[in-house]
Motif scaffolding. Sequence first.
Motif, PDB file in Angstrom:
ATOM      1  N   GLU A  34       0.811  -1.225   0.000  1.00  7.19           N
ATOM      2  CA  GLU A  34       0.000   0.000   0.000  1.00  7.19           C
ATOM      3  C   GLU A  34       0.840   1.268   0.000  1.00  7.19           C
ATOM      4  O   GLU A  34       0.423   2.296  -0.528  1.00  7.19           O
ATOM      5  CB  GLU A  34      -0.945   0.010   1.202  1.00  7.19           C
ATOM      6  N   ASN A  35       2.044   1.206   0.586  1.00  9.30           N
ATOM      7  CA  ASN A  35       2.889   2.396   0.635  1.00  9.30           C
ATOM      8  C   ASN A  35       3.699   2.589  -0.650  1.00  9.30           C
ATOM      9  O   ASN A  35       4.525   3.482  -0.734  1.00  9.30           O
ATOM     10  CB  ASN A  35       3.803   2.373   1.864  1.00  9.30           C
ATOM     11  N   GLY A  36       3.466   1.725  -1.646  1.00 10.78           N
ATOM     12  CA  GLY A  36       4.134   1.864  -2.937  1.00 10.78           C
ATOM     13  C   GLY A  36       5.383   1.036  -3.096  1.00 10.78           C
ATOM     14  O   GLY A  36       5.905   0.904  -4.193  1.00 10.78           O
ATOM     15  N   GLY A  37       5.885   0.458  -2.017  1.00 15.92           N
ATOM     16  CA  GLY A  37       7.114  -0.316  -2.078  1.00 15.92           C
ATOM     17  C   GLY A  37       6.875  -1.811  -2.157  1.00 15.92           C
ATOM     18  O   GLY A  37       5.748  -2.283  -2.269  1.00 15.92           O
ATOM     19  N   TRP A  38       7.977  -2.554  -2.092  1.00  7.55           N
ATOM     20  CA  TRP A  38       7.947  -4.015  -2.075  1.00  7.55           C
ATOM     21  C   TRP A  38       8.791  -4.486  -0.906  1.00  7.55           C
ATOM     22  O   TRP A  38       9.694  -3.779  -0.462  1.00  7.55           O
ATOM     23  CB  TRP A  38       8.537  -4.580  -3.360  1.00  7.55           C
ATOM     24  N   GLY A  39       8.532  -5.692  -0.441  1.00 10.78           N
ATOM     25  CA  GLY A  39       9.339  -6.219   0.644  1.00 10.78           C
ATOM     26  C   GLY A  39       9.105  -7.689   0.886  1.00 10.78           C
ATOM     27  O   GLY A  39       7.982  -8.177   0.831  1.00 10.78           O
ATOM     28  N   GLU A  40      10.161  -8.406   1.093  1.00 12.31           N
ATOM     29  CA  GLU A  40      10.146  -9.793   1.526  1.00 12.31           C
ATOM     30  C   GLU A  40      11.494 -10.056   2.168  1.00 12.31           C
ATOM     31  O   GLU A  40      12.355  -9.194   2.176  1.00 12.31           O
ATOM     32  CB  GLU A  40       9.864 -10.760   0.378  1.00 12.31           C
ATOM     33  N   ASP A  41      11.678 -11.236   2.723  1.00 13.28           N
ATOM     34  CA  ASP A  41      12.972 -11.539   3.333  1.00 13.28           C
ATOM     35  C   ASP A  41      13.515 -12.864   2.823  1.00 13.28           C
ATOM     36  O   ASP A  41      12.944 -13.481   1.937  1.00 13.28           O
ATOM     37  CB  ASP A  41      12.882 -11.494   4.863  1.00 13.28           C
ATOM     38  N   PHE A  42      14.619 -13.294   3.410  1.00  9.76           N
ATOM     39  CA  PHE A  42      15.316 -14.482   2.941  1.00  9.76           C
ATOM     40  C   PHE A  42      14.515 -15.766   3.091  1.00  9.76           C
ATOM     41  O   PHE A  42      14.820 -16.767   2.451  1.00  9.76           O
ATOM     42  CB  PHE A  42      16.655 -14.619   3.678  1.00  9.76           C
ATOM     43  N   THR A  43      13.489 -15.774   3.921  1.00 13.69           N
ATOM     44  CA  THR A  43      12.734 -17.015   4.120  1.00 13.69           C
ATOM     45  C   THR A  43      12.055 -17.482   2.837  1.00 13.69           C
ATOM     46  O   THR A  43      11.799 -18.672   2.676  1.00 13.69           O
ATOM     47  CB  THR A  43      11.678 -16.871   5.236  1.00 13.69           C
ATOM     48  N   SER A  44      11.789 -16.577   1.918  1.00 13.65           N
ATOM     49  CA  SER A  44      11.184 -16.997   0.651  1.00 13.65           C
ATOM     50  C   SER A  44      12.134 -17.895  -0.141  1.00 13.65           C
ATOM     51  O   SER A  44      11.682 -18.709  -0.942  1.00 13.65           O
ATOM     52  CB  SER A  44      10.764 -15.795  -0.180  1.00 13.65           C
ATOM     53  N   ASP A  47      11.756 -21.381   1.745  1.00 16.01           N
ATOM     54  CA  ASP A  47      10.361 -21.829   1.780  1.00 16.01           C
ATOM     55  C   ASP A  47       9.793 -22.002   0.369  1.00 16.01           C
ATOM     56  O   ASP A  47       8.747 -22.607   0.189  1.00 16.01           O
ATOM     57  CB  ASP A  47       9.479 -20.819   2.530  1.00 16.01           C
ATOM     58  N   LYS A  48      10.484 -21.424  -0.639  1.00 13.65           N
ATOM     59  CA  LYS A  48      10.022 -21.449  -2.025  1.00 13.65           C
ATOM     60  C   LYS A  48       8.615 -20.860  -2.153  1.00 13.65           C
ATOM     61  O   LYS A  48       7.774 -21.332  -2.901  1.00 13.65           O
ATOM     62  CB  LYS A  48      10.039 -22.875  -2.584  1.00 13.65           C
ATOM     63  N   ASP A  49       8.367 -19.805  -1.390  1.00 12.69           N
ATOM     64  CA  ASP A  49       7.081 -19.118  -1.395  1.00 12.69           C
ATOM     65  C   ASP A  49       7.331 -17.664  -1.024  1.00 12.69           C
ATOM     66  O   ASP A  49       8.252 -17.360  -0.263  1.00 12.69           O
ATOM     67  CB  ASP A  49       6.145 -19.775  -0.382  1.00 12.69           C
ATOM     68  N   TYR A  50       6.520 -16.773  -1.539  1.00 10.74           N
ATOM     69  CA  TYR A  50       6.681 -15.351  -1.255  1.00 10.74           C
ATOM     70  C   TYR A  50       6.477 -15.079   0.232  1.00 10.74           C
ATOM     71  O   TYR A  50       5.471 -15.495   0.816  1.00 10.74           O
ATOM     72  CB  TYR A  50       5.682 -14.542  -2.085  1.00 10.74           C
ATOM     73  N   ALA A  51       7.417 -14.410   0.851  1.00  9.69           N
ATOM     74  CA  ALA A  51       7.354 -14.083   2.285  1.00  9.69           C
ATOM     75  C   ALA A  51       6.537 -12.813   2.470  1.00  9.69           C
ATOM     76  O   ALA A  51       7.067 -11.706   2.468  1.00  9.69           O
ATOM     77  CB  ALA A  51       8.758 -13.922   2.859  1.00  9.69           C
ATOM     78  N   VAL A  52       5.258 -12.974   2.628  1.00  4.15           N
ATOM     79  CA  VAL A  52       4.332 -11.844   2.670  1.00  4.15           C
ATOM     80  C   VAL A  52       4.690 -10.817   3.734  1.00  4.15           C
ATOM     81  O   VAL A  52       4.639  -9.617   3.496  1.00  4.15           O
ATOM     82  CB  VAL A  52       2.887 -12.350   2.900  1.00  4.15           C
ATOM     83  N   ASN A  53       5.070 -11.258   4.902  1.00  3.29           N
ATOM     84  CA  ASN A  53       5.355 -10.346   6.012  1.00  3.29           C
ATOM     85  C   ASN A  53       6.849 -10.206   6.285  1.00  3.29           C
ATOM     86  O   ASN A  53       7.246  -9.842   7.385  1.00  3.29           O
ATOM     87  CB  ASN A  53       4.634 -10.824   7.277  1.00  3.29           C
ATOM     88  N   GLY A  54       7.650 -10.447   5.277  1.00  2.00           N
ATOM     89  CA  GLY A  54       9.090 -10.486   5.447  1.00  2.00           C
ATOM     90  C   GLY A  54       9.747  -9.258   6.040  1.00  2.00           C
ATOM     91  O   GLY A  54      10.620  -9.367   6.873  1.00  2.00           O
ATOM     92  N   MET A  55       9.329  -8.082   5.640  1.00  2.00           N
ATOM     93  CA  MET A  55       9.985  -6.861   6.100  1.00  2.00           C
ATOM     94  C   MET A  55       9.224  -6.155   7.212  1.00  2.00           C
ATOM     95  O   MET A  55       9.619  -5.084   7.660  1.00  2.00           O
ATOM     96  CB  MET A  55      10.176  -5.891   4.925  1.00  2.00           C
ATOM     97  N   ASP A  56       8.111  -6.721   7.653  1.00  7.21           N
ATOM     98  CA  ASP A  56       7.282  -6.062   8.668  1.00  7.21           C
ATOM     99  C   ASP A  56       8.049  -5.703   9.935  1.00  7.21           C
ATOM    100  O   ASP A  56       7.805  -4.661  10.533  1.00  7.21           O
ATOM    101  CB  ASP A  56       6.077  -6.926   9.037  1.00  7.21           C
TER     102      ASP A  56
END
Length: 79
Positions: A34-44, A47-56
Amino acid sequence: ACWFGIEGLIRSGDSPSSPAIKKCCAFLLSKQRENGGWGEDFTSCYDKDYAVNGMDCYGDEGSGVVNTAWALMALSEGK
């Protein structure tokens, strides 16, 4: 990883309108926060899946500078 994929495909002769590049750009746009950026972390990676809350945990509404830069470079390359 999308940036490297799009860049590689274009450098090897694919058109920005190829199905693979369009699919990658659509994926990136679907993950924009929503803030215009992107974010995930190394767990993706493992896990071979997008880390939805990676940078929270970093307090930037889930977006990271590097993640956002790579997404924008990919989208720019894929036009």
